[in-house]
Design a protein around this motif. Structure first.
Motif, PDB file in Angstrom:
ATOM      1  N   GLY A  41     -22.658  78.491  52.573  1.00 24.04           N
ATOM      2  CA  GLY A  41     -23.208  79.620  53.308  1.00 24.04           C
ATOM      3  C   GLY A  41     -22.177  80.687  53.579  1.00 24.04           C
ATOM      4  N   LYS A  42     -22.597  81.633  54.407  1.00 24.24           N
ATOM      5  CA  LYS A  42     -21.720  82.720  54.850  1.00 24.24           C
ATOM      6  C   LYS A  42     -21.202  82.351  56.225  1.00 24.24           C
ATOM      7  N   TYR A  43     -19.886  82.424  56.398  1.00 25.63           N
ATOM      8  CA  TYR A  43     -19.240  82.103  57.665  1.00 25.63           C
ATOM      9  C   TYR A  43     -18.598  83.366  58.236  1.00 25.63           C
ATOM     10  N   VAL A  44     -18.837  83.605  59.515  1.00 27.99           N
ATOM     11  CA  VAL A  44     -18.264  84.777  60.180  1.00 27.99           C
ATOM     12  C   VAL A  44     -17.509  84.311  61.433  1.00 27.99           C
ATOM     13  N   PRO A  45     -16.356  84.934  61.714  1.00 26.02           N
ATOM     14  CA  PRO A  45     -15.635  84.556  62.931  1.00 26.02           C
ATOM     15  C   PRO A  45     -16.373  85.074  64.164  1.00 26.02           C
ATOM     16  N   ILE A  46     -16.491  84.210  65.170  1.00 31.15           N
ATOM     17  CA  ILE A  46     -17.138  84.637  66.411  1.00 31.15           C
ATOM     18  C   ILE A  46     -16.178  84.561  67.594  1.00 31.15           C
ATOM     19  N   LEU A  47     -15.059  83.880  67.431  1.00 30.10           N
ATOM     20  CA  LEU A  47     -14.059  83.796  68.479  1.00 30.10           C
ATOM     21  C   LEU A  47     -12.716  83.479  67.842  1.00 30.10           C
ATOM     22  N   SER A  48     -11.681  84.174  68.288  1.00 32.77           N
ATOM     23  CA  SER A  48     -10.328  83.899  67.807  1.00 32.77           C
ATOM     24  C   SER A  48      -9.365  84.056  68.969  1.00 32.77           C
ATOM     25  N   THR A  49      -8.459  83.110  69.093  1.00 34.51           N
ATOM     26  CA  THR A  49      -7.439  83.243  70.139  1.00 34.51           C
ATOM     27  C   THR A  49      -6.483  84.388  69.833  1.00 34.51           C
ATOM     28  N   ASP A  50      -6.584  84.957  68.643  1.00 32.90           N
ATOM     29  CA  ASP A  50      -5.748  86.099  68.268  1.00 32.90           C
ATOM     30  C   ASP A  50      -6.380  87.433  68.680  1.00 32.90           C
ATOM     31  N   GLU A  51      -7.553  87.407  69.304  1.00 36.59           N
ATOM     32  CA  GLU A  51      -8.167  88.643  69.802  1.00 36.59           C
ATOM     33  C   GLU A  51      -7.334  89.186  70.967  1.00 36.59           C
ATOM     34  N   GLU A  58      -4.548  90.499  67.154  1.00 41.23           N
ATOM     35  CA  GLU A  58      -5.688  90.995  66.374  1.00 41.23           C
ATOM     36  C   GLU A  58      -5.441  91.002  64.875  1.00 41.23           C
ATOM     37  N   ARG A  59      -4.874  89.923  64.370  1.00 40.30           N
ATOM     38  CA  ARG A  59      -4.674  89.791  62.920  1.00 40.30           C
ATOM     39  C   ARG A  59      -5.933  89.274  62.239  1.00 40.30           C
ATOM     40  N   GLN A  60      -6.820  88.611  62.994  1.00 39.49           N
ATOM     41  CA  GLN A  60      -8.089  88.103  62.448  1.00 39.49           C
ATOM     42  C   GLN A  60      -9.115  89.228  62.439  1.00 39.49           C
ATOM     43  N   ASP A  61      -9.657  89.541  61.281  1.00 38.33           N
ATOM     44  CA  ASP A  61     -10.703  90.552  61.169  1.00 38.33           C
ATOM     45  C   ASP A  61     -12.017  89.928  61.642  1.00 38.33           C
ATOM     46  N   MET A  62     -12.473  90.324  62.809  1.00 36.45           N
ATOM     47  CA  MET A  62     -13.677  89.740  63.393  1.00 36.45           C
ATOM     48  C   MET A  62     -14.956  90.227  62.695  1.00 36.45           C
ATOM     49  N   GLN A  63     -14.857  91.192  61.798  1.00 37.26           N
ATOM     50  CA  GLN A  63     -16.009  91.667  61.024  1.00 37.26           C
ATOM     51  C   GLN A  63     -16.067  91.014  59.641  1.00 37.26           C
ATOM     52  N   ALA A  64     -15.107  90.168  59.325  1.00 33.41           N
ATOM     53  CA  ALA A  64     -15.022  89.560  57.992  1.00 33.41           C
ATOM     54  C   ALA A  64     -16.185  88.610  57.745  1.00 33.41           C
ATOM     55  N   ARG A  89      -0.397  79.679  64.975  1.00 37.91           N
ATOM     56  CA  ARG A  89      -0.556  79.568  66.435  1.00 37.91           C
ATOM     57  C   ARG A  89      -1.875  80.145  66.943  1.00 37.91           C
ATOM     58  N   THR A  90      -2.966  79.924  66.194  1.00 36.66           N
ATOM     59  CA  THR A  90      -4.271  80.421  66.637  1.00 36.66           C
ATOM     60  C   THR A  90      -5.355  79.366  66.429  1.00 36.66           C
ATOM     61  N   ALA A  91      -6.466  79.594  67.089  1.00 38.65           N
ATOM     62  CA  ALA A  91      -7.695  78.832  66.859  1.00 38.65           C
ATOM     63  C   ALA A  91      -8.798  79.848  66.599  1.00 38.65           C
ATOM     64  N   THR A  92      -9.635  79.566  65.614  1.00 43.90           N
ATOM     65  CA  THR A  92     -10.736  80.458  65.279  1.00 43.90           C
ATOM     66  C   THR A  92     -12.011  79.637  65.137  1.00 43.90           C
ATOM     67  N   VAL A  93     -13.105  80.197  65.642  1.00 40.54           N
ATOM     68  CA  VAL A  93     -14.418  79.573  65.506  1.00 40.54           C
ATOM     69  C   VAL A  93     -15.253  80.462  64.595  1.00 40.54           C
ATOM     70  N   PHE A  94     -15.825  79.852  63.560  1.00 43.87           N
ATOM     71  CA  PHE A  94     -16.685  80.558  62.613  1.00 43.87           C
ATOM     72  C   PHE A  94     -18.115  80.043  62.773  1.00 43.87           C
ATOM     73  N   LEU A  95     -19.080  80.927  62.585  1.00 41.21           N
ATOM     74  CA  LEU A  95     -20.496  80.574  62.628  1.00 41.21           C
ATOM     75  C   LEU A  95     -21.049  80.676  61.217  1.00 41.21           C
ATOM     76  N   ARG A  96     -21.738  79.601  60.766  1.00 37.00           N
ATOM     77  CA  ARG A  96     -22.407  79.653  59.475  1.00 37.00           C
ATOM     78  C   ARG A  96     -23.748  80.342  59.674  1.00 37.00           C
ATOM     79  N   LYS A  97     -23.917  81.465  58.981  1.00 35.54           N
ATOM     80  CA  LYS A  97     -25.174  82.227  59.075  1.00 35.54           C
ATOM     81  C   LYS A  97     -26.210  81.599  58.166  1.00 35.54           C
ATOM     82  N   ARG A  98     -27.449  81.717  58.543  1.00 35.69           N
ATOM     83  CA  ARG A  98     -28.541  81.158  57.737  1.00 35.69           C
ATOM     84  C   ARG A  98     -29.020  82.151  56.712  1.00 35.69           C
TER      85      ARG A  98
END
Length: 98
Positions: A41-51, A58-64, A89-98
């Motif tokens: 599927g398509k995975y999009v970041p929804i939370l990053s400790t780098d925000e 802000e090295r993680q592109d939250m629109q990717a 040194r980060t944690a990121t949560v991705f959401l799989r879109k349907r």
């Protein structure tokens, strides 16, 4: 548990449609880091400790958008994989879109 990568100090696991990636490496940020996912599927970041709101850089592109691809083993079985920017040194949560 999807991946425990001692060399890159990364753990990845999923719960439902969420993919959690933790990188504890003190300095190694890895572009195109490949990891297994449970479902294609398509995975999009929804939370990053780098925000910035968490004091990050802000090295993680939250629109990717990250699209899974299949890797085939010797027997012809296909397994979905994903490539992400695995930031030190980060944690990121991705959401799989349907």
């Amino acid at each position: 548990n999807l991946q425990m990568d001692e060399q890159n100090k990364t753990i990845a696991f999923s719960h439902g449609r969420l993919l959690f990636v933790f990188n504890w490496h003190p300095s190694a940020s890895i572009p195109d880091y490949e990891l297994p996912v449970q479902r294609a599927g398509k995975y999009v970041p929804i939370l990053s400790t780098d925000e910035r709101r968490f004091g990050g850089q802000e090295r993680q592109d939250m629109q990717a958008e990250h699209f899974s691809f299949n890797v085939e083993d010797e027997e012809g079985n296909r397994y979905p994989r994903l490539k992400i920017y695995n930031i030190a040194r980060t944690a990121t949560v991705f959401l799989r879109k349907r």
